[in-house]
Design a protein around this motif. Structure first.
Motif, PDB file in Angstrom:
ATOM      1  N   ASN A   1      -7.368  -4.184 -15.190  1.00  0.00           N
ATOM      2  CA  ASN A   1      -6.873  -4.556 -13.826  1.00  0.00           C
ATOM      3  C   ASN A   1      -7.427  -6.459 -14.306  1.00  0.00           C
ATOM      4  O   ASN A   1      -8.524  -6.815 -13.834  1.00  0.00           O
ATOM      5  CB  ASN A   1      -7.204  -4.444 -12.202  1.00  0.00           C
ATOM      6  CG  ASN A   1      -7.200  -2.444 -12.048  1.00  0.00           C
ATOM      7  OD1 ASN A   1      -6.139  -3.050 -11.789  1.00  0.00           O
ATOM      8  ND2 ASN A   1      -8.236  -1.756 -12.203  1.00  0.00           N
TER       9      ASN A   1
ATOM     10  N   ARG B   1       2.448   1.738  -3.388  1.00  0.00           N
ATOM     11  CA  ARG B   1       1.658   2.092  -3.802  1.00  0.00           C
ATOM     12  C   ARG B   1       1.352   3.884  -4.547  1.00  0.00           C
ATOM     13  O   ARG B   1       1.328   4.771  -5.518  1.00  0.00           O
ATOM     14  CB  ARG B   1      -0.400   2.014  -4.354  1.00  0.00           C
ATOM     15  CG  ARG B   1      -1.456   2.105  -4.826  1.00  0.00           C
ATOM     16  CD  ARG B   1      -2.352   2.547  -4.112  1.00  0.00           C
ATOM     17  NE  ARG B   1      -4.170   2.842  -5.417  1.00  0.00           N
ATOM     18  CZ  ARG B   1      -5.027   2.622  -4.531  1.00  0.00           C
ATOM     19  NH1 ARG B   1      -5.617   1.930  -3.727  1.00  0.00           N
ATOM     20  NH2 ARG B   1      -5.703   2.966  -5.955  1.00  0.00           N
TER      21      ARG B   1
ATOM     22  N   GLU C   1       1.624  -1.627 -12.390  1.00  0.00           N
ATOM     23  CA  GLU C   1       0.470  -2.634 -12.403  1.00  0.00           C
ATOM     24  C   GLU C   1       0.710  -4.205 -11.066  1.00  0.00           C
ATOM     25  O   GLU C   1       0.237  -4.515 -10.976  1.00  0.00           O
ATOM     26  CB  GLU C   1       0.031  -3.238 -13.522  1.00  0.00           C
ATOM     27  CG  GLU C   1      -0.094  -2.324 -13.780  1.00  0.00           C
ATOM     28  CD  GLU C   1      -0.506  -1.813 -16.210  1.00  0.00           C
ATOM     29  OE1 GLU C   1      -1.317  -1.014 -16.875  1.00  0.00           O
ATOM     30  OE2 GLU C   1      -0.225  -3.016 -15.873  1.00  0.00           O
TER      31      GLU C   1
ATOM     32  N   GLN D   1     -10.372  -0.526  -4.261  1.00  0.00           N
ATOM     33  CA  GLN D   1      -9.822   0.427  -3.375  1.00  0.00           C
ATOM     34  C   GLN D   1      -9.063   1.512  -5.299  1.00  0.00           C
ATOM     35  O   GLN D   1      -8.275   1.621  -4.966  1.00  0.00           O
ATOM     36  CB  GLN D   1      -8.303  -0.812  -3.582  1.00  0.00           C
ATOM     37  CG  GLN D   1      -8.387  -0.832  -2.441  1.00  0.00           C
ATOM     38  CD  GLN D   1      -6.689  -1.894  -2.079  1.00  0.00           C
ATOM     39  OE1 GLN D   1      -5.878  -1.468  -2.281  1.00  0.00           O
ATOM     40  NE2 GLN D   1      -6.866  -3.516  -0.713  1.00  0.00           N
TER      41      GLN D   1
ATOM     42  N   ASP E   1      -5.465   4.066 -10.901  1.00  0.00           N
ATOM     43  CA  ASP E   1      -3.863   4.236 -11.386  1.00  0.00           C
ATOM     44  C   ASP E   1      -3.429   3.881 -12.274  1.00  0.00           C
ATOM     45  O   ASP E   1      -2.755   4.041 -13.287  1.00  0.00           O
ATOM     46  CB  ASP E   1      -3.520   3.329 -10.038  1.00  0.00           C
ATOM     47  CG  ASP E   1      -3.920   3.295  -8.041  1.00  0.00           C
ATOM     48  OD1 ASP E   1      -4.470   4.140  -8.371  1.00  0.00           O
ATOM     49  OD2 ASP E   1      -2.912   3.382  -7.886  1.00  0.00           O
TER      50      ASP E   1
ATOM     51  N   HIS F   1      -9.638  -4.708  -6.616  1.00  0.00           N
ATOM     52  CA  HIS F   1      -9.326  -3.748  -7.217  1.00  0.00           C
ATOM     53  C   HIS F   1     -10.786  -2.648  -6.970  1.00  0.00           C
ATOM     54  O   HIS F   1     -10.153  -2.031  -7.449  1.00  0.00           O
ATOM     55  CB  HIS F   1      -8.955  -4.694  -8.996  1.00  0.00           C
ATOM     56  CG  HIS F   1      -7.627  -5.277  -9.273  1.00  0.00           C
ATOM     57  ND1 HIS F   1      -6.748  -4.664  -8.616  1.00  0.00           N
ATOM     58  CD2 HIS F   1      -7.583  -6.550  -9.659  1.00  0.00           C
ATOM     59  CE1 HIS F   1      -5.901  -5.618  -9.193  1.00  0.00           C
ATOM     60  NE2 HIS F   1      -6.393  -6.759  -9.494  1.00  0.00           N
TER      61      HIS F   1
ATOM     62  N   HIS G   1      -8.313   0.811  -8.405  1.00  0.00           N
ATOM     63  CA  HIS G   1      -6.838   0.682  -8.595  1.00  0.00           C
ATOM     64  C   HIS G   1      -7.262   1.071 -10.446  1.00  0.00           C
ATOM     65  O   HIS G   1      -6.166   0.992 -10.682  1.00  0.00           O
ATOM     66  CB  HIS G   1      -7.067  -1.139  -8.567  1.00  0.00           C
ATOM     67  CG  HIS G   1      -6.375  -1.005  -7.181  1.00  0.00           C
ATOM     68  ND1 HIS G   1      -6.030  -2.664  -7.369  1.00  0.00           N
ATOM     69  CD2 HIS G   1      -6.311  -0.014  -6.316  1.00  0.00           C
ATOM     70  CE1 HIS G   1      -5.597  -2.553  -5.767  1.00  0.00           C
ATOM     71  NE2 HIS G   1      -6.077  -1.450  -5.272  1.00  0.00           N
ATOM     72  N   THR G   2      -8.184   0.619 -11.397  1.00  0.00           N
ATOM     73  CA  THR G   2      -8.612   1.100 -12.134  1.00  0.00           C
ATOM     74  C   THR G   2      -8.523   2.818 -12.035  1.00  0.00           C
ATOM     75  O   THR G   2      -7.119   3.211 -13.386  1.00  0.00           O
ATOM     76  CB  THR G   2     -10.224   1.447 -12.900  1.00  0.00           C
ATOM     77  OG1 THR G   2     -10.591   0.032 -12.698  1.00  0.00           O
ATOM     78  CG2 THR G   2     -10.006   1.623 -14.164  1.00  0.00           C
TER      79      THR G   2
ATOM     80  N   LEU H   1      -0.258  -3.518  -7.617  1.00  0.00           N
ATOM     81  CA  LEU H   1      -2.024  -3.629  -7.459  1.00  0.00           C
ATOM     82  C   LEU H   1      -2.151  -4.824  -7.145  1.00  0.00           C
ATOM     83  O   LEU H   1      -3.179  -5.000  -6.471  1.00  0.00           O
ATOM     84  CB  LEU H   1      -2.364  -2.905  -8.421  1.00  0.00           C
ATOM     85  CG  LEU H   1      -1.834  -1.404  -8.628  1.00  0.00           C
ATOM     86  CD1 LEU H   1      -3.288  -0.559 -10.005  1.00  0.00           C
ATOM     87  CD2 LEU H   1      -2.393  -0.506  -7.430  1.00  0.00           C
ATOM     88  N   GLU H   2      -1.808  -5.420  -8.132  1.00  0.00           N
ATOM     89  CA  GLU H   2      -1.698  -6.904  -8.082  1.00  0.00           C
ATOM     90  C   GLU H   2      -1.067  -7.219  -6.673  1.00  0.00           C
ATOM     91  O   GLU H   2      -2.254  -8.617  -6.509  1.00  0.00           O
ATOM     92  CB  GLU H   2      -0.876  -7.905  -9.453  1.00  0.00           C
ATOM     93  CG  GLU H   2      -1.488  -7.801 -10.746  1.00  0.00           C
ATOM     94  CD  GLU H   2      -3.080  -7.462 -10.471  1.00  0.00           C
ATOM     95  OE1 GLU H   2      -3.805  -8.650 -10.183  1.00  0.00           O
ATOM     96  OE2 GLU H   2      -3.495  -6.815 -11.491  1.00  0.00           O
TER      97      GLU H   2
ATOM     98  N   THR I   1       0.841  -1.247  -0.218  1.00  0.00           N
ATOM     99  CA  THR I   1       0.114   0.429  -0.034  1.00  0.00           C
ATOM    100  C   THR I   1       0.796   1.237  -0.043  1.00  0.00           C
ATOM    101  O   THR I   1       0.922   2.462  -0.734  1.00  0.00           O
ATOM    102  CB  THR I   1      -1.108  -0.234   1.127  1.00  0.00           C
ATOM    103  OG1 THR I   1      -1.352  -1.520   1.207  1.00  0.00           O
ATOM    104  CG2 THR I   1      -2.038   1.286   1.211  1.00  0.00           C
TER     105      THR I   1
END
Length: 503
Positions: free
Chosen positions: A237, A36, A199, A169, A174, A166, A171-172, A202-203, A33
């Motif tokens: 994602n 990120r 990426e 949080q 980002d 995803h 993530h899209t 994020l995974e 985190t």
């Protein structure tokens, strides 16, 4: 466009700094985190920090070259046009941006069509889209797209838990941000690596959160190995990635100790170094000493048609420091690049060979002299209103101690610009009339004002400054022995003789 390319360069350098700090110090830690946030911070800093600019002021002694205002270009050779590499670079860069922007648009359009052609099942905050295509599960904002026929119900449950992380949080966001950055920084190789690292991280986050909701970490890892398919799009994602091995390694890695977080602070001195190297502008100012007046500056303005021209005269005695001052003043005040090269001097340290290249946003010019004798004065002239540059041979007063000064030998009323050229170094003074339209500047070492004679009567600098330039007929400048011979000791600092027009 040139300014924008410089901005992109600075932004690319900043993003590259963040990438290397992440790659060398953070990528092996489990602070997913925090990583990120670090990577997102790098994106935003690379966008904003190039706009921050600091200025430093450097005071220099009065230059030993001559700078004069003029209402027209000095006698010069025609500026020879050269290849505009900036324009070529802009075209190549723009083509790349256009291609990637179109590609990004097609990806969004393709996703929209996929969702439109399949049933959407709404369940709380998630919208499930079941498709028949053989594609890996992926999420895009609150959409979760998957093919239920490709996986068992148990595998599908684990996959959906991963994709829900995803969604929850965001993530899209980002992924979209880094894809937009790539469009404008495509020429920077590290931005592509930055996207890959972002990426991956994020995974790692989604894997960790999904494992916390499952009873068996081993089954989740086996699902990662068994599930293989092509990713649908670079802007989504995707559950399956080619980096399965890394994801499994990070799942089994021991949690990093918090004391390792100190490594993030290494970015601060690197950002400071960037600001110092790229975002600090040095402003050159002339030391005024005990003299009064405005001194030499970019405010040398011709009253004719509002033109604004700066001239620098390079002669045989110009030192390396003098040439550097020319470069700095033109660069800092006018954004004009000057390059002096192929400089050769004789045993008297006089310049005999020199090449000058000048480039502004609108024009370029070059000039070269090569012979066995000391060079004659060269005038570099730049008109800040038209952006035109001229370089050519000028005239000098030789070794004479008496200099005749006016505009082309004749008074021109409101168009008159006073120019004083002298090869001597024993006097230094400057003059401005009250209406700012008459300017005179003589180089040298003296810090005292000359003797002013107005209409054959001794006067003061203050009275001289109050004269309207329209009323000046001629100006004579006497220096050295000629001045002392005519005016005695009063003329030791030079004499300025002004004859006004008779009413």
């Amino acid at each position: 466009m040139e300014a924008f390319l410089i901005y992109i360069f600075k932004s690319s350098v900043l993003l590259s700094i963040f990438y290397w700090v992440y790659y060398l110090l953070l990528r092996k830690d489990t602070f997913f985190t925090i990583n990120r946030h670090f990577l997102l911070l790098g994106v935003f800093i690379s966008i904003l920090l190039p706009f921050v600019e600091f200025t430093t002021i450097k005071f220099i002694e009065a230059p030993l070259f001559y700078a004069t205002g003029t209402d027209s270009s000095a006698p010069s050779s025609e500026v020879r046009k050269s290849t505009n590499w900036w324009m070529i670079g802009c075209m190549i860069y723009s083509i790349g941006v256009l291609i990637l922007f179109i590609r990004f648009g097609f990806q969004l359009l393709s996703l929209k069509r996929l969702v439109a052609h399949n049933q959407v099942i709404k369940n709380e905050e998630f919208h499930y889209v079941e498709v028949a295509e053989e594609i890996a599960p992926f999420s895009f904002f609150n959409l979760i797209v998957y093919n239920p026929a490709l996986n068992s119900s148990k595998e599908l449950d684990m996959i959906l838990k991963h994709e829900k992380v995803h969604v929850k949080q965001y993530h899209t966001i980002d992924v979209l941000i880094i894809n937009l950055i790539i469009i404008f920084q495509w020429i920077n190789p590290f931005v592509w690596l930055y996207k890959k690292s972002l990426e991956q991280n994020l995974e790692f986050i989604a894997d960790r959160e999904a494992i916390n909701q499952l009873s068996s970490k081993r089954e989740y890892q086996l699902t990662l190995v068994r599930v293989s398919s092509n990713n649908y799009s670079a802007i989504t994602n995707n559950f399956y990635q080619s980096l399965i091995k890394k994801r499994i390694v990070m799942l089994n890695k021991q949690t990093s100790q918090s004391k390792k977080l100190w490594k993030i602070t290494i970015i601060l001195p690197l950002l400071s170094l960037f600001l110092w190297s790229f975002n600090t502008t040095e402003i050159i100012k002339i030391k005024s000493g005990k003299r009064s007046g405005n001194g030499i500056s970019k405010d040398i303005i011709s009253p004719n048609a509002g033109k604004k021209t700066i001239q620098f005269i390079i002669d045989k005695n110009s030192t390396k420091e003098d040439l550097n001052k020319v470069k700095k003043i033109l660069k800092n005040d006018y954004d004009v690049e000057v390059k002096f090269s192929s400089i050769e001097r004789n045993n008297k340290d006089e310049i005999i060979n020199i090449k000058i290249d000048v480039a502004s946003k609108k024009s370029t010019g070059n000039y070269a002299l090569k012979n066995d004798e000391p060079i004659h004065p060269i005038i570099i002239s730049y008109n800040s209103k038209t952006g035109s540059i001229s370089i050519g041979g000028g005239s000098s007063a030789g070794n004479s101690e008496y200099v005749w000064v006016n505009s082309n030998g004749k008074a021109k009323g409101s168009n008159q610009i006073i120019q004083i050229h002298s090869d001597e170094d024993d006097g230094h003074f400057e003059m401005h009339t009250d209406d700012k339209r008459t300017f005179a500047y003589i180089t040298g070492n003296s810090k005292k004002d000359p003797l002013f004679i107005i209409d054959d009567k001794e006067s003061t600098k203050e009275k001289m400054e109050k004269i309207d330039s329209d009323h000046i007929e001629t100006i004579n400048v006497l220096k050295g022995k000629a001045a002392e011979k005519k005016y005695g000791s009063k003329g030791k600092n030079g004499v300025v003789e002004i004859i006004t027009k008779k009413k």
